[in-house]
Design a protein around this motif. Structure first.
Motif, PDB file in Angstrom:
ATOM      1  N   ALA A  14       0.826  -1.204   0.000  1.00  0.00           N
ATOM      2  CA  ALA A  14       0.000   0.000   0.000  1.00  0.00           C
ATOM      3  C   ALA A  14       0.861   1.256   0.000  1.00  0.00           C
ATOM      4  O   ALA A  14       0.535   2.252  -0.668  1.00  0.00           O
ATOM      5  N   ARG A  15       1.973   1.233   0.715  1.00  0.00           N
ATOM      6  CA  ARG A  15       2.864   2.384   0.731  1.00  0.00           C
ATOM      7  C   ARG A  15       3.525   2.584  -0.630  1.00  0.00           C
ATOM      8  O   ARG A  15       3.686   3.723  -1.091  1.00  0.00           O
ATOM      9  N   PHE A  16       3.906   1.479  -1.271  1.00  0.00           N
ATOM     10  CA  PHE A  16       4.575   1.572  -2.567  1.00  0.00           C
ATOM     11  C   PHE A  16       3.687   2.259  -3.597  1.00  0.00           C
ATOM     12  O   PHE A  16       4.107   3.215  -4.259  1.00  0.00           O
ATOM     13  N   VAL A  17       2.460   1.781  -3.745  1.00  0.00           N
ATOM     14  CA  VAL A  17       1.575   2.401  -4.743  1.00  0.00           C
ATOM     15  C   VAL A  17       1.025   3.736  -4.247  1.00  0.00           C
ATOM     16  O   VAL A  17       0.703   4.622  -5.044  1.00  0.00           O
ATOM     17  N   GLY A  18       0.948   3.897  -2.915  1.00  0.00           N
ATOM     18  CA  GLY A  18       0.405   5.134  -2.361  1.00  0.00           C
ATOM     19  C   GLY A  18       1.245   6.348  -2.663  1.00  0.00           C
ATOM     20  O   GLY A  18       0.718   7.472  -2.760  1.00  0.00           O
ATOM     21  N   THR A  44      -1.741  -8.471  -6.908  1.00  0.00           N
ATOM     22  CA  THR A  44      -1.146  -7.327  -7.588  1.00  0.00           C
ATOM     23  C   THR A  44      -1.918  -6.062  -7.233  1.00  0.00           C
ATOM     24  O   THR A  44      -3.149  -6.041  -7.298  1.00  0.00           O
ATOM     25  N   PHE A  45      -1.183  -5.003  -6.859  1.00  0.00           N
ATOM     26  CA  PHE A  45      -1.773  -3.712  -6.512  1.00  0.00           C
ATOM     27  C   PHE A  45      -1.315  -2.695  -7.562  1.00  0.00           C
ATOM     28  O   PHE A  45      -0.116  -2.578  -7.851  1.00  0.00           O
ATOM     29  N   THR A  46      -2.270  -1.938  -8.125  1.00  0.00           N
ATOM     30  CA  THR A  46      -1.952  -1.000  -9.206  1.00  0.00           C
ATOM     31  C   THR A  46      -2.671   0.320  -8.997  1.00  0.00           C
ATOM     32  O   THR A  46      -3.856   0.334  -8.645  1.00  0.00           O
ATOM     33  N   VAL A  47      -1.958   1.427  -9.228  1.00  0.00           N
ATOM     34  CA  VAL A  47      -2.582   2.750  -9.317  1.00  0.00           C
ATOM     35  C   VAL A  47      -2.144   3.381 -10.633  1.00  0.00           C
ATOM     36  O   VAL A  47      -1.035   3.121 -11.131  1.00  0.00           O
ATOM     37  N   TYR A  48      -3.024   4.221 -11.205  1.00  0.00           N
ATOM     38  CA  TYR A  48      -2.744   4.787 -12.532  1.00  0.00           C
ATOM     39  C   TYR A  48      -3.636   6.005 -12.761  1.00  0.00           C
ATOM     40  O   TYR A  48      -4.824   5.970 -12.439  1.00  0.00           O
ATOM     41  N   ASP A  49      -3.050   7.084 -13.310  1.00  0.00           N
ATOM     42  CA  ASP A  49      -3.864   8.270 -13.632  1.00  0.00           C
ATOM     43  C   ASP A  49      -3.558   8.808 -15.034  1.00  0.00           C
ATOM     44  O   ASP A  49      -3.755   9.989 -15.308  1.00  0.00           O
ATOM     45  N   TYR A  50      -3.081   7.942 -15.921  1.00  0.00           N
ATOM     46  CA  TYR A  50      -2.716   8.245 -17.306  1.00  0.00           C
ATOM     47  C   TYR A  50      -1.364   8.949 -17.435  1.00  0.00           C
ATOM     48  O   TYR A  50      -0.759   8.913 -18.509  1.00  0.00           O
ATOM     49  N   GLU A  51      -0.889   9.593 -16.386  1.00  0.00           N
ATOM     50  CA  GLU A  51       0.420  10.247 -16.449  1.00  0.00           C
ATOM     51  C   GLU A  51       1.487   9.443 -15.719  1.00  0.00           C
ATOM     52  O   GLU A  51       2.652   9.462 -16.107  1.00  0.00           O
ATOM     53  N   ARG A  52       1.100   8.757 -14.665  1.00  0.00           N
ATOM     54  CA  ARG A  52       2.046   7.904 -13.957  1.00  0.00           C
ATOM     55  C   ARG A  52       1.307   6.751 -13.301  1.00  0.00           C
ATOM     56  O   ARG A  52       0.098   6.808 -13.084  1.00  0.00           O
ATOM     57  N   ALA A  53       2.051   5.696 -12.990  1.00  0.00           N
ATOM     58  CA  ALA A  53       1.445   4.488 -12.438  1.00  0.00           C
ATOM     59  C   ALA A  53       2.455   3.788 -11.543  1.00  0.00           C
ATOM     60  O   ALA A  53       3.667   4.019 -11.642  1.00  0.00           O
ATOM     61  N   ALA A  54       1.961   2.926 -10.685  1.00  0.00           N
ATOM     62  CA  ALA A  54       2.812   2.078  -9.853  1.00  0.00           C
ATOM     63  C   ALA A  54       2.144   0.726  -9.713  1.00  0.00           C
ATOM     64  O   ALA A  54       0.907   0.630  -9.650  1.00  0.00           O
ATOM     65  N   GLN A  55       2.961  -0.319  -9.661  1.00  0.00           N
ATOM     66  CA  GLN A  55       2.422  -1.667  -9.520  1.00  0.00           C
ATOM     67  C   GLN A  55       3.386  -2.513  -8.694  1.00  0.00           C
ATOM     68  O   GLN A  55       4.602  -2.448  -8.873  1.00  0.00           O
ATOM     69  N   SER A 227       7.196  -1.693  -9.891  1.00  0.00           N
ATOM     70  CA  SER A 227       7.542  -0.778 -10.986  1.00  0.00           C
ATOM     71  C   SER A 227       6.786   0.536 -10.842  1.00  0.00           C
ATOM     72  O   SER A 227       5.636   0.556 -10.397  1.00  0.00           O
ATOM     73  N   ILE A 228       7.461   1.617 -11.229  1.00  0.00           N
ATOM     74  CA  ILE A 228       6.850   2.941 -11.298  1.00  0.00           C
ATOM     75  C   ILE A 228       7.012   3.444 -12.720  1.00  0.00           C
ATOM     76  O   ILE A 228       8.113   3.406 -13.283  1.00  0.00           O
ATOM     77  N   MET A 229       5.904   3.863 -13.321  1.00  0.00           N
ATOM     78  CA  MET A 229       5.925   4.338 -14.701  1.00  0.00           C
ATOM     79  C   MET A 229       5.426   5.775 -14.755  1.00  0.00           C
ATOM     80  O   MET A 229       4.550   6.159 -13.990  1.00  0.00           O
ATOM     81  N   ALA A 230       5.996   6.568 -15.667  1.00  0.00           N
ATOM     82  CA  ALA A 230       5.535   7.950 -15.841  1.00  0.00           C
ATOM     83  C   ALA A 230       5.776   8.384 -17.275  1.00  0.00           C
ATOM     84  O   ALA A 230       6.739   7.948 -17.919  1.00  0.00           O
ATOM     85  N   LEU A 231       4.912   9.247 -17.759  1.00  0.00           N
ATOM     86  CA  LEU A 231       5.164   9.882 -19.039  1.00  0.00           C
ATOM     87  C   LEU A 231       6.383  10.787 -18.898  1.00  0.00           C
ATOM     88  O   LEU A 231       6.531  11.493 -17.898  1.00  0.00           O
ATOM     89  N   THR A 232       7.255  10.755 -19.882  1.00  0.00           N
ATOM     90  CA  THR A 232       8.401  11.654 -19.842  1.00  0.00           C
ATOM     91  C   THR A 232       7.956  13.048 -20.282  1.00  0.00           C
ATOM     92  O   THR A 232       6.899  13.219 -20.893  1.00  0.00           O
ATOM     93  N   ILE A 233       8.758  14.039 -19.956  1.00  0.00           N
ATOM     94  CA  ILE A 233       8.458  15.410 -20.351  1.00  0.00           C
ATOM     95  C   ILE A 233       9.126  15.675 -21.692  1.00  0.00           C
ATOM     96  O   ILE A 233      10.315  15.400 -21.876  1.00  0.00           O
ATOM     97  N   SER A 234       8.363  16.171 -22.648  1.00  0.00           N
ATOM     98  CA  SER A 234       8.883  16.375 -23.995  1.00  0.00           C
ATOM     99  C   SER A 234       9.518  17.756 -24.132  1.00  0.00           C
ATOM    100  O   SER A 234       9.187  18.690 -23.402  1.00  0.00           O
ATOM    101  N   GLY A 235      10.442  17.857 -25.066  1.00  0.00           N
ATOM    102  CA  GLY A 235      11.104  19.129 -25.319  1.00  0.00           C
ATOM    103  C   GLY A 235      12.612  18.998 -25.241  1.00  0.00           C
ATOM    104  O   GLY A 235      13.156  17.924 -24.954  1.00  0.00           O
ATOM    105  N   ASN A 236      13.296  20.083 -25.515  1.00  0.00           N
ATOM    106  CA  ASN A 236      14.755  20.111 -25.455  1.00  0.00           C
ATOM    107  C   ASN A 236      15.204  20.706 -24.124  1.00  0.00           C
ATOM    108  O   ASN A 236      14.910  21.873 -23.820  1.00  0.00           O
ATOM    109  N   TYR A 237      15.901  19.897 -23.347  1.00  0.00           N
ATOM    110  CA  TYR A 237      16.375  20.365 -22.045  1.00  0.00           C
ATOM    111  C   TYR A 237      17.467  21.417 -22.251  1.00  0.00           C
ATOM    112  O   TYR A 237      18.315  21.271 -23.133  1.00  0.00           O
TER     113      TYR A 237
END
Length: 363
Positions: A14-18, A44-55, A227-237
């Protein structure tokens, strides 16, 4: 669906996905945590909001397989307060029953069919010990901008070649951490600093950093815990890494704790964004306020002294000293250009460097 799981295993899951669960979900369904029980695989515990997720997956005794979706916020709060050594979770029609010792909880089940399914598939770029990953991520992420007006600098740039370099900036300073790693594929990913900061607290053992292609750019950070997943930020750093190669005109070594305390005391009389004055000498550093109506002045002994006077924001100095994580910090002064002093570099332990000069970076 019904399963029984150890209290500590449930709390860890719960802490991991929280850490990744959205605090302000864009729709009520995204406020949930998806719990899927499968007899041979565990739960399996999963959270997701289209921008980032954890499982994450936890061992459990599964009596009946299936899935439920409940409020992530309530679920984490409940799991922190279980009185028994084991917890039983059961779906009863449209209610989810949670039992542990003498405690009973009853939550409404949310519609599982409406919950999106995240994809954690990615090409592994590099793998490193979790202690190294935590050290790099936690030190550099704090330097990234908190201002969403310029999203690109709310990211940490992770450059993977023969070594792995973490870089962040907020226009006024640059943090950089360079480390060895088991590199599988070269690449550059822009990871949201908050995601990297959350991931830094989440793993033990080995940690891998992976990424997907340009069509759906995302980063996946994985370890023993999940695992933790996230959309990367686009553009030139912005090319701030080139600023780290300063022409050193002199240096001074300072006791980190002593300077932190001195800055904290002198900051009492500082208002708003006003800087403090740092006067470096042959064997002394004098810190003083620049306020006209209130004053503070304190000196401490330094070694390898170099004559230099700088006006620096106390908050940035303290944060830089903290990020250096070493008993002593070397201040490297760049050669002067005309009447203006150049950036000052803080040299910390384990490959960390911190460059500071207000309002001149990214100019």
């Amino acid at each position: 669906m019904k399963f029984t799981i150890g209290k500590d295993d449930l709390k860890s899951a719960a802490r991991f996905v929280g850490r990744v669960a959205p605090s302000r979900p864009t729709s009520p369904i995204l406020a949930g945590v998806l719990i899927h029980a499968d007899a041979p695989k565990g739960v399996t515990f999963t959270v997701y909001d289209y921008e980032r997720a954890a499982q994450t997956v936890a061992d459990a005794t599964v009596d009946d397989g299936g899935s439920v979706l409940v409020s992530a916020r309530l679920f984490q709060a409940i799991t922190e307060r279980m009185p028994g050594s084991n917890v039983t979770i059961e779906l009863d029609d449209t209610r989810v029953r949670i039992k542990s010792g003498r405690a009973r909880f009853d939550l409404p089940a949310m519609p599982v069919a409406e919950y999106p399914v995240p994809d954690f598939t990615a090409q592994t770029l590099a793998t490193m010990p979790s202690t190294v990953f935590e050290d790099a991520a936690s030190r550099v992420a704090g330097v990234a901008s908190k201002d969403d007006v310029t999203p690109i600098i709310t990211a940490v740039q992770v450059t993977i070649s023969d070594r792995v370099t973490f870089t962040a900036t907020d226009r006024y300073r640059v943090g950089e951490y360079v480390t060895d790693a088991a590199v599988e594929c070269e690449g550059v990913v822009l990871i949201p600093a908050q995601v990297l900061s959350d991931a830094a607290k989440s793993f033990t053992g080995e940690v891998s950093i992976g990424a997907t292609g340009a069509d759906n750019p995302k980063v996946v950070i994985a370890g023993n815990e999940g695992s933790i997943m996230a959309l990367t930020i686009s553009g030139n750093y912005p090319p701030v890494s080139r600023l780290m190669d300063i022409a050193v005109g002199g240096s001074t070594v300072v006791d980190s704790d002593a300077l932190t305390e001195t800055v904290a005391r002198c900051s009492v009389v500082v208002e708003g964004e006003q800087p403090l004055r740092f006067e470096f000498g042959a064997d002394t550093l004098t810190v003083s306020s620049t306020q006209s109506d209130s004053g503070a002045n304190e000196s401490l002994t330094v070694s390898g002294g170099h004559d230099q006077v700088l006006a620096l924001k106390p908050q940035f100095v303290v944060e830089g000293l903290k990020a250096c994580r070493s008993q002593t910090v070397e201040f490297q002064f760049s050669e002067r250009r005309g009447d203006k002093p150049g950036p000052v570099m803080f040299i910390g332990g384990n490959g960390f460097r911190y460059l500071l000069q207000p309002n001149l970076l990214m100019g």
